[in-house]
Each structure stands twice: as C-alpha cells, then as structure tokens.
Design an enzyme around this catalytic site. Structure first.
Site, PDB file in Angstrom:
ATOM      1  N   LYS A 149      36.472  45.287  41.548  1.00  0.00           N
ATOM      2  CA  LYS A 149      37.712  44.553  41.808  1.00  0.00           C
ATOM      3  C   LYS A 149      37.515  43.040  41.833  1.00  0.00           C
ATOM      4  O   LYS A 149      36.482  42.532  42.226  1.00  0.00           O
ATOM      5  CB  LYS A 149      38.331  45.000  43.141  1.00  0.00           C
ATOM      6  N   GLU A 161      48.169  35.820  46.494  1.00  0.00           N
ATOM      7  CA  GLU A 161      48.865  36.817  47.320  1.00  0.00           C
ATOM      8  C   GLU A 161      49.174  36.263  48.710  1.00  0.00           C
ATOM      9  O   GLU A 161      50.257  36.463  49.255  1.00  0.00           O
ATOM     10  CB  GLU A 161      48.011  38.072  47.451  1.00  0.00           C
ATOM     11  N   HIS A 183      63.918  40.123  32.972  1.00  0.00           N
ATOM     12  CA  HIS A 183      63.857  41.464  33.593  1.00  0.00           C
ATOM     13  C   HIS A 183      62.430  42.013  33.573  1.00  0.00           C
ATOM     14  O   HIS A 183      62.230  43.227  33.552  1.00  0.00           O
ATOM     15  CB  HIS A 183      64.791  42.452  32.900  1.00  0.00           C
ATOM     16  N   SER A 237      36.514  43.664  46.482  1.00  0.00           N
ATOM     17  CA  SER A 237      36.943  44.751  47.351  1.00  0.00           C
ATOM     18  C   SER A 237      35.720  45.303  48.056  1.00  0.00           C
ATOM     19  O   SER A 237      34.617  45.319  47.501  1.00  0.00           O
ATOM     20  CB  SER A 237      37.602  45.839  46.517  1.00  0.00           C
TER      21      SER A 237
END
Ligand code: ARG
Length: 482
Positions: free
Chosen positions: A299, A306, A172, A293
């Site tokens: 970043k 992704e 979970h 970024s």
C-alpha cells in the site's frame, strides 16, 4: 480568621487576589474556576495583550490620566512579563482566569499593586479581549493569505512542469472531454484566488480598534483613542461602544473564509486521492507524503490529502459553532463570547497546517502523463462532442448533430469500436455532411478547438498560466498577505 475582611478593606485577602475580588467574600468552587477559566486557550494572545497594554498605558499618561512615571514603570514591567511568558516561566492559575488576569497579577508582583492597579483605568476586559483577538486575527489573515499563495504557487509549478499533459475531464465522474492537466490545476488556482480575496476583504473589517469602549458604555476619561489605534497599526476606531464589545463578525468572517477555503482544498484532495489511485494513476505522491499500511505491504496511501479532506469537517464545524453561539446573545458582552476563541484558534492552525502540507505534497508529486493520455485515448467516445461540433459547423443544428452522433455511439458500442475507428463511408452513412477531415479525429484537435478565453486550448492555457503567475506576483506585493 485570617481571610476575614479588615475594616475599609473590601473582600478577603484571598478574594482580592482575583481581579474582581472586592465584591466577594466566599472562595469560588475550584471546579467552577477550572470550568470558567480560559487561560489554557487565550495564553496564545499574550503578545497582543501586552502590546495593547503598552499602548493604553502610554496614552493614559499622555492624556494626564495616570502619572507618567507609573506608565513608564508599567511599560518596563510589561516587557519583563512578555519575556517571562515567552520563556514559559508564567505559572498558569485557573483563579486568574485568563491572560488579562495573569498579566495584571504578575505586574502587581513586579511594580506593586498600586502602580499595576492603574493600568486598568478606562479599560475593561470586554474591550481588551476584543482588541487582543482583533490583533491576533489580523496576523492570522496575513498568514492565511501567505499560505494560500503558497499552495497556488505549488499548483502553478506542477502545471508548468506538465504543461502538455492531457487527461480526461470528468462530469458526474464519467469521462467527458479531454482537458489539459494544467487546466484542471488552474481551476483550483482560481478557487484559492477567491479565498485569498475573501481573507483580504475580512482584513478591512478586522482592522478596527475597540479600546475605549470599556465594559460597554465607553470610558469616563478623556482618552485619545486615535493615538492608541495609530500605535497599534489600526486604520480605524470602533464607532459604537456597545457593538465594539459584542461584535465577533471579524471572527465569523475569518471562519467563513476558512471554511470555504477548506472546502476547496477538500475537493482538490478528493481529486488527488482519485488521481493517485491505481484506477486513475495520473499522479504519484513522493515518499515523504505517502504512507504505508501496517498489514498490506504494497500500500501507498495518500494520507495527507485524506486528512486535509477530513479536517475540513472540523473547520466547517467551528463556523457552525460560532454562528450558533452568537445567535441568541443579547447586547453587549456575555461570557458566552469567551467560547469564540478555541474554535477560532483551531481554525487558524488547521487551515495553515493544511495549506502548508498540501503545498509540499504537490511540489513533490509526479504526474504520469502517459497514463493520463492512455485514459483519454482508450476511451472510445471521449471525442463525441467534437464529432457533433463538426456537423454543427457544417450547418446542422446542434441538437440534430447530437442525435446523429448519439446513434453512431450506439452502433459503435454494439460492435466494440470507437468513433475515431470509423472510416469515411461509415461516417457518411450517418450523415452526408461528413468529409475526409472528419476521419480519425484527434485529441489534439479537440483541445485546440476549445480556443475561447477560459478554454482548454493549449495556447489559452499557456496564457492563463502566465497570467496567473503575474497575478500572484502583483498580489505578493500588494495585499494584506504581503
Ligand atoms: N476571558 C474573557 C473572554 O475571553 C475575557 C473577558 C471577560 N470579561 C468579563 N467581564 N468576564 O471573553
């Protein structure tokens, strides 16, 4: 008028330039031609198309169906066309529709229309396109299995390099129990192993030679279909001509295997994205596999993972598209079937590209074992199951032990302590079965206790790693993936 049909000469000159032109007089609408043409997609089949034509020509001559000299001329010209296409010299024309039309038209220019016109004896584009696509699919399977193996090896390499790293295992997405990092990576190894198996299974049903089925009813010539199969390396010939031209199961199977494989990759990537976040911090991608970024200078984004996760949607979509396209088709060939290829080709490219990119990302990633251990040790209750197991080993039914430890957790929570902080008196207040060896239970004890086949005990994981390596080596030598 120049394109009026002359006597005994079917169709206009313009119409005859198309492979089915004899029956037609009027010129097709240009937009319709571009709408129905598939050359921009099926050009990818040119090598297989030409190999298939060579085998077909050779067999036709051997069977005395076409003159041997014509077959020889055709085979020579096919080699020339192959080179031309390879060098990008073939002009793509929507009026020639597909790769079959292009090769045939070029052959006619090289050897003359009469000789070129013999190649299509006992053959239809309906069985030809299935032959080409099956050959393409065989290659794709070999490549896919190789790329899956590549990612499996990367997982093993990362696991080996971090063999004693411990991290929280999650259920979970809540910290559950300590596990070895290598054990988690081996979970993905297993998924990929099943994927390789699915591709290899699909190979068997792909490796069937359809030529000789012609349009749908079978060819009206004394063909040697087995000889064509042998020459093209097929183990079987198709058994029903109608099925052979209508069947696209082999593409479905590839796409289903690819979709499942991409779902596995996507789940792996979800873990990689989490693990490489500041919240987890277990993993760091190398500079070549991370991106920055444009606005936030700090970043460091896991874009490869992704995108792999994102591309899964496309591959699943291609499977759905093919299933949907096929579901309403009557026997046998229908032009709808031409729509089988764009999604299939994109699936192959996306799958292989994803496997290769991820392999590189894993081989260059660094695991922060100290961070992962801190995540385990800073969790006050990650050994709760082990405390319950302790009482169970002393004779308490597990459910009762669960109750006792549940109460302890509640009490600890109230005063901000962890289970391992409790002294013997505190433990014994909860259950008299606790003895001195229960105080300050360690992560190492918890790991070592899971000493079942398939468990996370370090000795079991070491065995599993060695066994996985062996499996990969054997597979490398044995399977369709070669
Ligand atoms: N381009 C077609 C395809 O990919 C080849 C077969 C065409 N057959 C036909 N009878 N129009 O399916």
């Amino acid at each position: 008028m120049s394109d009026a049909p002359s006597d005994g000469d079917p169709g206009s000159a313009e119409a005859r330039s198309r492979i089915w032109g004899g029956r037609f007089d009027g010129r097709p609408d240009e937009f319709v031609q571009s709408y129905t043409a598939s050359i921009s997609t099926d050009l990818l089949l040119y090598r297989h198309d030409i190999d298939g034509s060579r085998a077909h020509a050779r067999m036709l001559a051997a069977q005395g169906i076409i003159p041997a000299a014509d077959a020889e001329a055709l085979i020579g010209a096919l080699g020339q066309v192959e080179t031309e296409i390879q060098e990008g010299q073939l002009e793509l024309r929507n009026d020639l529709e597909d790769i079959h039309g292009h090769v045939e038209a070029r052959l006619a220019e090289i050897v003359g229309a009469d000789v070129a016109g013999r190649l299509h004896t006992a053959r239809s584009r309906n069985d030809q396109v299935v032959l080409d696509t099956r050959m393409f699919a065989r290659d794709a399977i070999v490549q896919a299995v190789g790329a899956v193996r590549g990612l499996q090896i990367a997982l093993l390499t990362l696991a080996d390099a971090n063999a004693d790293v411990v991290m929280p295992g999650y259920t979970h997405l809540q910290r559950a129990q300590p596990v070895l990092f290598a054990h988690a990576l081996l979970a993905y190894f297993e998924m990929l192993d099943r994927d390789a198996g699915r591709f290899a299974d699909a190979f068997e049903r792909t490796d069937v030679m359809p030529l000789g089925s012609a349009a749908l009813a079978g060819a009206a010539y004394p063909l040697d279909r087995e000889a064509v199969a042998r020459e093209l390396g097929f183990t079987e010939i198709s058994r029903n001509s109608i099925d052979a031209v209508a069947d696209r199961d082999f593409i479905l199977e590839f796409q289903a295997a690819a979709a499942i494989c991409m779902v596995h990759i996507s789940r792996l990537c979800e873990d990689l994205v989490l693990w490489s976040s500041a919240e987890f911090g277990f993993l760091r991608f190398a500079d070549q596999y991370a991106t920055g970024s444009s606005i936030m200078p700090q970043k460091r984004n896991p874009d490869v993972a992704e995108l792999a996760r994102g591309k899964t949607g496309r591959v699943v979509g291609h499977l759905t598209a093919l299933l949907t396209m096929l579901k309403g088709l009557p026997l046998a060939y229908n032009r709808d079937l031409q729509e089988d290829k764009p999604g299939f080709f994109d699936t192959v490219e996306t799958l292989i590209g994803t496997l290769v990119a991820l392999r590189g990302a894993l081989l260059t990633a660094e695991c922060d074992g100290a961070r992962a251990r801190r995540a385990v040790e800073s969790d006050p209750f990650i050994l709760a199951t082990d405390y319950a197991d302790y009482l169970t080993r002393k004779g308490l039914p597990f459910r009762a032990a669960h109750q006792v430890i549940g109460g302890l957790v509640r009490a600890c929570e109230a005063r901000g302590a962890g289970l391992s902080d409790l002294d013997l008196a505190e433990l014994q207040a909860a259950s008299p079965l606790f003895e001195a060896d229960a105080v300050g239970m360690t992560v190492e004890q918890a790991l070592a206790a899971r000493d079942v086949p398939g468990g996370t005990a370090p000795r079991r994981v070491a065995q599993a790693l060695a066994e996985a390596r062996k499996r990969i080596d054997v597979a490398d030598r044995g399977e369709a993936g070669g």
